[in-house]
Design an enzyme around this catalytic site. Structure first.
Site, PDB file in Angstrom:
ATOM      1  N   CYS A  16       4.948   9.154 -33.102  1.00 28.46           N
ATOM      2  CA  CYS A  16       5.541   8.235 -34.081  1.00 28.46           C
ATOM      3  C   CYS A  16       7.054   8.450 -34.039  1.00 28.46           C
ATOM      4  O   CYS A  16       7.582   8.935 -33.039  1.00 28.46           O
ATOM      5  CB  CYS A  16       4.943   8.426 -35.474  1.00 28.46           C
ATOM      6  N   ASN A  19       7.742  12.457 -36.230  1.00 25.68           N
ATOM      7  CA  ASN A  19       6.689  13.459 -36.079  1.00 25.68           C
ATOM      8  C   ASN A  19       6.470  14.265 -37.354  1.00 25.68           C
ATOM      9  O   ASN A  19       6.225  15.460 -37.317  1.00 25.68           O
ATOM     10  CB  ASN A  19       6.974  14.375 -34.880  1.00 25.68           C
ATOM     11  N   CYS A  21       4.900  12.246 -40.274  1.00 24.68           N
ATOM     12  CA  CYS A  21       3.950  11.471 -41.082  1.00 24.68           C
ATOM     13  C   CYS A  21       2.742  11.017 -40.254  1.00 24.68           C
ATOM     14  O   CYS A  21       1.683  11.622 -40.308  1.00 24.68           O
ATOM     15  CB  CYS A  21       4.622  10.247 -41.711  1.00 24.68           C
ATOM     16  N   ARG A  22       2.922   9.940 -39.491  1.00 31.38           N
ATOM     17  CA  ARG A  22       1.789   9.315 -38.807  1.00 31.38           C
ATOM     18  C   ARG A  22       1.226  10.137 -37.655  1.00 31.38           C
ATOM     19  O   ARG A  22       0.010  10.325 -37.559  1.00 31.38           O
ATOM     20  CB  ARG A  22       2.193   7.927 -38.301  1.00 31.38           C
ATOM     21  N   SER A  23       2.087  10.610 -36.761  1.00 32.78           N
ATOM     22  CA  SER A  23       1.554  11.315 -35.591  1.00 32.78           C
ATOM     23  C   SER A  23       0.915  12.659 -35.933  1.00 32.78           C
ATOM     24  O   SER A  23      -0.125  12.994 -35.366  1.00 32.78           O
ATOM     25  CB  SER A  23       2.601  11.443 -34.477  1.00 32.78           C
ATOM     26  N   ASP A 133       4.654   2.719 -41.156  1.00 35.29           N
ATOM     27  CA  ASP A 133       5.276   3.984 -41.532  1.00 35.29           C
ATOM     28  C   ASP A 133       5.215   4.141 -43.049  1.00 35.29           C
ATOM     29  O   ASP A 133       5.818   3.356 -43.777  1.00 35.29           O
ATOM     30  CB  ASP A 133       6.724   4.004 -41.047  1.00 35.29           C
TER      31      ASP A 133
END
Length: 169
Positions: A16, A19, A21-23, A133
């Protein structure tokens, strides 16, 4: 057919922006799915960001909270994706179209660029392939992100299982 260990693990990296939140959420969820499927010795899972602003930091506290509340391991240290990693990765899973574009531009070869795919492309019910995001929003954005990641991880796991079996054959 039983899956036999190979000398080289199948490697998946989720990417993401920063690195945090999402990933890391996708990394934690997919690692749990891989372990549940009995593939923990055959598949390596990690994550990175397209930018290095948060290198060395843990995941966003809201990511940690959502992961813990849902039984996932939130352990994480942020890092930036590097072009030289392509040679050791089998799949690079982008969390949105911007990451997909940036990673494909970073890829040293066409074969490396072909390794970059969108996570939600593995969710047959997804109408939008981006995982939004959640960073600038509230906790509901993190919950929604987790739901999208969990759903897509099932399809990704099926593909990775097949690829691991092919490699072992």
């Amino acid at each position: 057919m039983a899956i036999m260990p190979t000398t080289t693990a199948f490697r998946v990296c989720f990417v993401c922006t920063g690195n945090i939140c999402r990933s890391p959420m996708a990394e934690s969820v997919f690692r749990a799915r891989v372990t549940e499927a009995g593939l923990g010795d055959l598949v390596r899972v990690d994550s990175a960001g397209t930018g290095g602003w948060h290198e060395g930091n843990g995941a966003d506290p809201r990511t940690v909270s959502v992961l813990e509340a849902n039984g996932y391991d939130p352990t994480h240290t942020a890092r930036q994706f590097r072009a030289e990693w392509f040679t050791r990765l089998d799949l690079v899973i982008a969390l949105d179209g911007t990451h997909l574009r940036d990673l494909r531009r970073l890829a040293p070869t066409q074969d490396d660029a072909a390794k970059v795919l969108l996570l939600r492309s593995y969710d047959p019910g997804a109408t939008d392939l981006d995982v939004p995001d959640p960073y600038y929003g509230d906790m509901q954005g993190f919950e929604d992100c987790l739901e999208m990641v969990e759903t897509a991880s099932e399809g990704l796991l099926a593909v990775v299982r097949d690829l691991v079996e092919e490699r072992a054959a």
